[in-house]
Design a protein around this motif. Structure first.
Motif, mmCIF file in Angstrom:
data_model
loop_
_atom_site.group_PDB
_atom_site.id
_atom_site.type_symbol
_atom_site.label_atom_id
_atom_site.label_comp_id
_atom_site.label_asym_id
_atom_site.label_seq_id
_atom_site.Cartn_x
_atom_site.Cartn_y
_atom_site.Cartn_z
ATOM 1 N N LEU A 1 0.834 -1.205 0.000
ATOM 2 C CA LEU A 1 0.000 0.000 0.000
ATOM 3 C C LEU A 1 0.866 1.251 0.000
ATOM 4 C CD1 LEU A 1 -2.790 -1.056 2.530
ATOM 5 C CD2 LEU A 1 -3.007 -0.844 0.046
ATOM 6 N N LEU A 2 1.960 1.219 0.740
ATOM 7 C CA LEU A 2 2.906 2.336 0.755
ATOM 8 C C LEU A 2 3.535 2.514 -0.619
ATOM 9 C CD1 LEU A 2 4.623 4.490 2.216
ATOM 10 C CD2 LEU A 2 6.191 2.645 2.850
ATOM 11 N N SER A 3 3.972 1.431 -1.209
ATOM 12 C CA SER A 3 4.648 1.476 -2.503
ATOM 13 C C SER A 3 3.709 1.906 -3.638
ATOM 14 C CB SER A 3 5.240 0.101 -2.819
ATOM 15 O OG SER A 3 5.810 0.083 -4.098
ATOM 16 N N LEU A 4 2.524 1.318 -3.674
ATOM 17 C CA LEU A 4 1.594 1.580 -4.779
ATOM 18 C C LEU A 4 0.869 2.918 -4.661
ATOM 19 C CD1 LEU A 4 -0.038 -1.949 -5.077
ATOM 20 C CD2 LEU A 4 1.492 -0.882 -6.749
ATOM 21 N N TYR A 5 0.471 3.269 -3.435
ATOM 22 C CA TYR A 5 -0.397 4.431 -3.252
ATOM 23 C C TYR A 5 0.148 5.492 -2.301
ATOM 24 C CZ TYR A 5 -3.633 1.112 -5.333
ATOM 25 O OH TYR A 5 -4.220 0.194 -6.153
ATOM 26 N N GLY A 6 1.321 5.257 -1.737
ATOM 27 C CA GLY A 6 1.889 6.219 -0.804
ATOM 28 C C GLY A 6 1.129 6.279 0.509
ATOM 29 N N ILE A 7 0.484 5.179 0.881
ATOM 30 C CA ILE A 7 -0.298 5.142 2.117
ATOM 31 C C ILE A 7 0.643 5.098 3.320
ATOM 32 C CG2 ILE A 7 -1.964 3.800 3.472
ATOM 33 C CD1 ILE A 7 -3.121 5.112 0.900
ATOM 34 N N ASN A 8 0.489 6.054 4.200
ATOM 35 C CA ASN A 8 1.280 6.124 5.424
ATOM 36 C C ASN A 8 0.795 5.022 6.380
ATOM 37 O OD1 ASN A 8 2.334 6.743 7.959
ATOM 38 N ND2 ASN A 8 1.940 8.932 7.775
ATOM 39 N N PRO A 9 1.667 4.091 6.770
ATOM 40 C CA PRO A 9 1.246 3.037 7.695
ATOM 41 C C PRO A 9 0.668 3.580 9.004
ATOM 42 C CG PRO A 9 3.379 2.497 6.758
ATOM 43 C CD PRO A 9 3.053 3.902 6.330
ATOM 44 N N LEU A 10 1.161 4.722 9.465
ATOM 45 C CA LEU A 10 0.616 5.316 10.689
ATOM 46 C C LEU A 10 -0.833 5.751 10.485
ATOM 47 C CD1 LEU A 10 3.671 7.431 11.882
ATOM 48 C CD2 LEU A 10 2.886 5.233 12.785
ATOM 49 N N TRP A 11 -1.149 6.272 9.300
ATOM 50 C CA TRP A 11 -2.535 6.644 8.978
ATOM 51 C C TRP A 11 -3.409 5.393 8.960
ATOM 52 C CZ3 TRP A 11 -5.529 5.048 4.815
ATOM 53 C CH2 TRP A 11 -6.790 5.644 4.731
ATOM 54 N N LEU A 12 -2.902 4.340 8.328
ATOM 55 C CA LEU A 12 -3.665 3.098 8.202
ATOM 56 C C LEU A 12 -4.095 2.586 9.570
ATOM 57 C CD1 LEU A 12 -4.614 1.031 6.038
ATOM 58 C CD2 LEU A 12 -2.512 -0.224 6.520
ATOM 59 N N TYR A 13 -3.230 2.715 10.560
ATOM 60 C CA TYR A 13 -3.515 2.206 11.904
ATOM 61 C C TYR A 13 -4.046 3.270 12.861
ATOM 62 C CZ TYR A 13 -1.609 -2.248 10.546
ATOM 63 O OH TYR A 13 -1.408 -3.445 9.924
ATOM 64 N N GLY A 14 -4.430 4.431 12.327
ATOM 65 C CA GLY A 14 -5.079 5.440 13.137
ATOM 66 C C GLY A 14 -4.146 6.279 14.001
ATOM 67 N N LYS A 15 -2.863 6.280 13.687
ATOM 68 C CA LYS A 15 -1.891 7.039 14.480
ATOM 69 C C LYS A 15 -1.538 8.368 13.839
ATOM 70 C CE LYS A 15 -1.527 3.594 17.305
ATOM 71 N NZ LYS A 15 -2.239 3.625 18.551
#
Length: 71
Positions: free
Chosen positions: A54-68
């Motif tokens: 998700l980070l690689s394909l869409y630039g999704i911040n893992p902290l955002w994904l987990y609500g941080k």
């Protein structure tokens, strides 16, 4: 019922919907078999591999994904 889902399940679904993808197409893209629906229902946890994709394909911040984070 959706209120009880962990934030990462809700946000995983949001990412998929924002890409206008079906659960099957998203699962194929992420190479996770048929677990997309289970992740969205909270039955399967998101693996580190999926987070990295998700980070690689869409630039999704893992902290955002987990609500941080809000971004």
């Amino acid at each position: 019922m959706e209120k009880d889902l962990p934030i990462e399940c809700k946000r995983f679904r949001k990412v998929r919907e924002d890409q206008h993808m079906t659960q099957q197409a998203f699962a194929e893209l992420l190479d996770i078999g048929n677990t997309t629906a289970d992740i969205e229902r909270g039955k399967t946890k998101i693996t580190g591999k999926v987070v990295m994709q998700l980070l690689s394909l869409y630039g999704i911040n893992p902290l955002w994904l987990y609500g941080k984070s809000f971004k």
